[in-house]
Design a protein around this motif. Sequence first.
Motif, PDB file in Angstrom:
ATOM      1  N   LYS A  75       3.682  95.799 -13.420  1.00 55.91           N
ATOM      2  CA  LYS A  75       5.377  94.728 -13.853  1.00 55.91           C
ATOM      3  C   LYS A  75       4.319  93.473 -13.981  1.00 55.91           C
ATOM      4  O   LYS A  75       3.347  93.096 -13.116  1.00 55.91           O
ATOM      5  N   ASP A  76       5.110  92.530 -14.460  1.00 59.01           N
ATOM      6  CA  ASP A  76       4.784  91.246 -14.956  1.00 59.01           C
ATOM      7  C   ASP A  76       5.212  90.755 -13.857  1.00 59.01           C
ATOM      8  O   ASP A  76       5.822  90.843 -13.139  1.00 59.01           O
ATOM      9  N   MET A  77       4.323  88.563 -12.819  1.00 60.08           N
ATOM     10  CA  MET A  77       4.666  88.533 -11.800  1.00 60.08           C
ATOM     11  C   MET A  77       4.621  87.376 -12.381  1.00 60.08           C
ATOM     12  O   MET A  77       3.992  87.052 -13.714  1.00 60.08           O
ATOM     13  N   VAL A  78       5.455  86.109 -11.664  1.00 63.70           N
ATOM     14  CA  VAL A  78       5.946  84.785 -11.764  1.00 63.70           C
ATOM     15  C   VAL A  78       5.190  84.389 -10.285  1.00 63.70           C
ATOM     16  O   VAL A  78       5.475  85.165  -9.419  1.00 63.70           O
ATOM     17  N   ASN A  79       5.620  82.973 -10.388  1.00 62.43           N
ATOM     18  CA  ASN A  79       4.465  82.155  -9.352  1.00 62.43           C
ATOM     19  C   ASN A  79       5.308  82.172  -8.256  1.00 62.43           C
ATOM     20  O   ASN A  79       4.924  81.991  -7.184  1.00 62.43           O
ATOM     21  N   THR A  80       6.807  82.029  -8.046  1.00 60.22           N
ATOM     22  CA  THR A  80       8.060  82.761  -7.035  1.00 60.22           C
ATOM     23  C   THR A  80       7.675  84.114  -6.267  1.00 60.22           C
ATOM     24  O   THR A  80       8.607  83.719  -5.316  1.00 60.22           O
ATOM     25  N   VAL A 111       8.515  77.469 -13.039  1.00 56.03           N
ATOM     26  CA  VAL A 111       7.983  79.461 -12.507  1.00 56.03           C
ATOM     27  C   VAL A 111       7.121  78.961 -14.345  1.00 56.03           C
ATOM     28  O   VAL A 111       7.699  79.197 -14.913  1.00 56.03           O
ATOM     29  N   VAL A 112       6.536  80.386 -13.676  1.00 57.74           N
ATOM     30  CA  VAL A 112       5.132  80.379 -14.534  1.00 57.74           C
ATOM     31  C   VAL A 112       4.655  81.622 -14.196  1.00 57.74           C
ATOM     32  O   VAL A 112       4.693  81.959 -12.913  1.00 57.74           O
ATOM     33  N   ASP A 113       4.856  82.520 -15.817  1.00 55.80           N
ATOM     34  CA  ASP A 113       4.046  83.819 -15.782  1.00 55.80           C
ATOM     35  C   ASP A 113       2.528  83.822 -14.975  1.00 55.80           C
ATOM     36  O   ASP A 113       2.026  83.254 -15.592  1.00 55.80           O
ATOM     37  N   LYS A 155     -10.246  88.402 -10.410  1.00 60.58           N
ATOM     38  CA  LYS A 155      -9.275  87.045 -10.789  1.00 60.58           C
ATOM     39  C   LYS A 155      -8.157  87.947 -10.840  1.00 60.58           C
ATOM     40  O   LYS A 155      -7.014  87.838 -11.800  1.00 60.58           O
ATOM     41  N   HIS A 156      -8.340  89.489 -10.773  1.00 64.94           N
ATOM     42  CA  HIS A 156      -6.823  90.100 -10.815  1.00 64.94           C
ATOM     43  C   HIS A 156      -5.806  89.798  -8.948  1.00 64.94           C
ATOM     44  O   HIS A 156      -5.740  88.973  -8.465  1.00 64.94           O
ATOM     45  N   LYS A 157      -4.611  89.290  -9.749  1.00 69.67           N
ATOM     46  CA  LYS A 157      -3.524  89.518  -8.713  1.00 69.67           C
ATOM     47  C   LYS A 157      -2.470  90.976  -8.522  1.00 69.67           C
ATOM     48  O   LYS A 157      -2.368  91.531  -9.446  1.00 69.67           O
ATOM     49  N   ALA A 158      -1.641  90.768  -7.618  1.00 67.54           N
ATOM     50  CA  ALA A 158      -0.993  92.283  -7.362  1.00 67.54           C
ATOM     51  C   ALA A 158       0.673  91.082  -6.466  1.00 67.54           C
ATOM     52  O   ALA A 158       0.130  91.021  -5.723  1.00 67.54           O
ATOM     53  N   HIS A 159       1.288  92.126  -6.161  1.00 72.27           N
ATOM     54  CA  HIS A 159       2.284  91.700  -5.511  1.00 72.27           C
ATOM     55  C   HIS A 159       1.815  92.075  -4.189  1.00 72.27           C
ATOM     56  O   HIS A 159       0.772  93.232  -3.616  1.00 72.27           O
ATOM     57  N   TYR A 160       2.157  91.468  -2.767  1.00 65.95           N
ATOM     58  CA  TYR A 160       1.936  91.757  -1.617  1.00 65.95           C
ATOM     59  C   TYR A 160       2.440  92.670  -0.780  1.00 65.95           C
ATOM     60  O   TYR A 160       1.604  93.385  -0.739  1.00 65.95           O
ATOM     61  N   ILE A 161       3.642  93.737  -1.802  1.00 61.24           N
ATOM     62  CA  ILE A 161       4.096  94.455  -0.824  1.00 61.24           C
ATOM     63  C   ILE A 161       3.002  96.234  -1.817  1.00 61.24           C
ATOM     64  O   ILE A 161       3.275  96.441  -1.080  1.00 61.24           O
ATOM     65  N   CYS A 162       3.416  95.655  -2.866  1.00 58.28           N
ATOM     66  CA  CYS A 162       1.798  96.587  -3.269  1.00 58.28           C
ATOM     67  C   CYS A 162       0.840  96.937  -2.270  1.00 58.28           C
ATOM     68  O   CYS A 162       0.506  97.834  -2.527  1.00 58.28           O
ATOM     69  N   TYR A 163      -0.234  95.752  -2.834  1.00 59.38           N
ATOM     70  CA  TYR A 163      -1.360  95.671  -2.020  1.00 59.38           C
ATOM     71  C   TYR A 163      -0.905  96.324  -0.714  1.00 59.38           C
ATOM     72  O   TYR A 163      -1.900  97.315  -0.051  1.00 59.38           O
ATOM     73  N   PRO A 171      -8.390  90.659  -0.762  1.00 58.76           N
ATOM     74  CA  PRO A 171      -7.781  89.476  -1.169  1.00 58.76           C
ATOM     75  C   PRO A 171      -8.355  88.017  -0.620  1.00 58.76           C
ATOM     76  O   PRO A 171      -8.815  88.409   0.305  1.00 58.76           O
ATOM     77  N   VAL A 172      -8.303  86.995  -1.288  1.00 56.34           N
ATOM     78  CA  VAL A 172      -8.515  85.381  -1.871  1.00 56.34           C
ATOM     79  C   VAL A 172      -7.936  84.616  -0.211  1.00 56.34           C
ATOM     80  O   VAL A 172      -7.919  84.232   0.206  1.00 56.34           O
ATOM     81  N   TYR A 173      -6.696  85.247  -1.149  1.00 61.29           N
ATOM     82  CA  TYR A 173      -5.358  84.032  -0.941  1.00 61.29           C
ATOM     83  C   TYR A 173      -4.699  84.806  -0.549  1.00 61.29           C
ATOM     84  O   TYR A 173      -4.125  85.582  -1.556  1.00 61.29           O
ATOM     85  N   LEU A 174      -3.012  84.472   0.474  1.00 63.50           N
ATOM     86  CA  LEU A 174      -1.635  85.092   0.290  1.00 63.50           C
ATOM     87  C   LEU A 174      -1.111  83.876  -0.094  1.00 63.50           C
ATOM     88  O   LEU A 174      -1.083  82.788   0.020  1.00 63.50           O
ATOM     89  N   CYS A 175       0.145  84.282  -1.174  1.00 58.66           N
ATOM     90  CA  CYS A 175       0.988  82.710  -1.833  1.00 58.66           C
ATOM     91  C   CYS A 175       2.574  83.262  -1.959  1.00 58.66           C
ATOM     92  O   CYS A 175       2.869  84.279  -2.234  1.00 58.66           O
ATOM     93  N   TYR A 176       3.039  82.513  -1.494  1.00 57.36           N
ATOM     94  CA  TYR A 176       4.481  82.429  -1.346  1.00 57.36           C
ATOM     95  C   TYR A 176       4.732  83.677  -0.703  1.00 57.36           C
ATOM     96  O   TYR A 176       5.702  84.457  -1.557  1.00 57.36           O
TER      97      TYR A 176
END
Length: 76
Positions: free
Chosen positions: A25-30, A14-16, A40-48, A67-72
């Motif tokens: 809020k902080d996000m982790v890779n899970t 698990v990586v921050d 190069k920003h990231k966002a929760h899928y629900i927030c987006y 967005p370039v890709y969706l993850c997990y």
Amino acid sequence: MPRHKKVWSKKNIVVDIGKCKFCGKDMVNTDSFVAFYPSKHKAHYICYKEDAEKPKTAFYWSVFEMPVYLCYINEE
């Protein structure tokens, strides 16, 4: 033919990955998240998803940040 026994184990690392672009809020890779290419920003899928459903003004700069890709994506 006999099958070989599994001798390795998959490690769950698990990586921050940073803060959410929308809620801060902080996000982790899970977590389910989207990544934006130019900034190069990231966002929760629900927030987006919530931000995408909001009505936009006539001139909106974030249109250029797709967005370039969706993850997990969690299946709950």
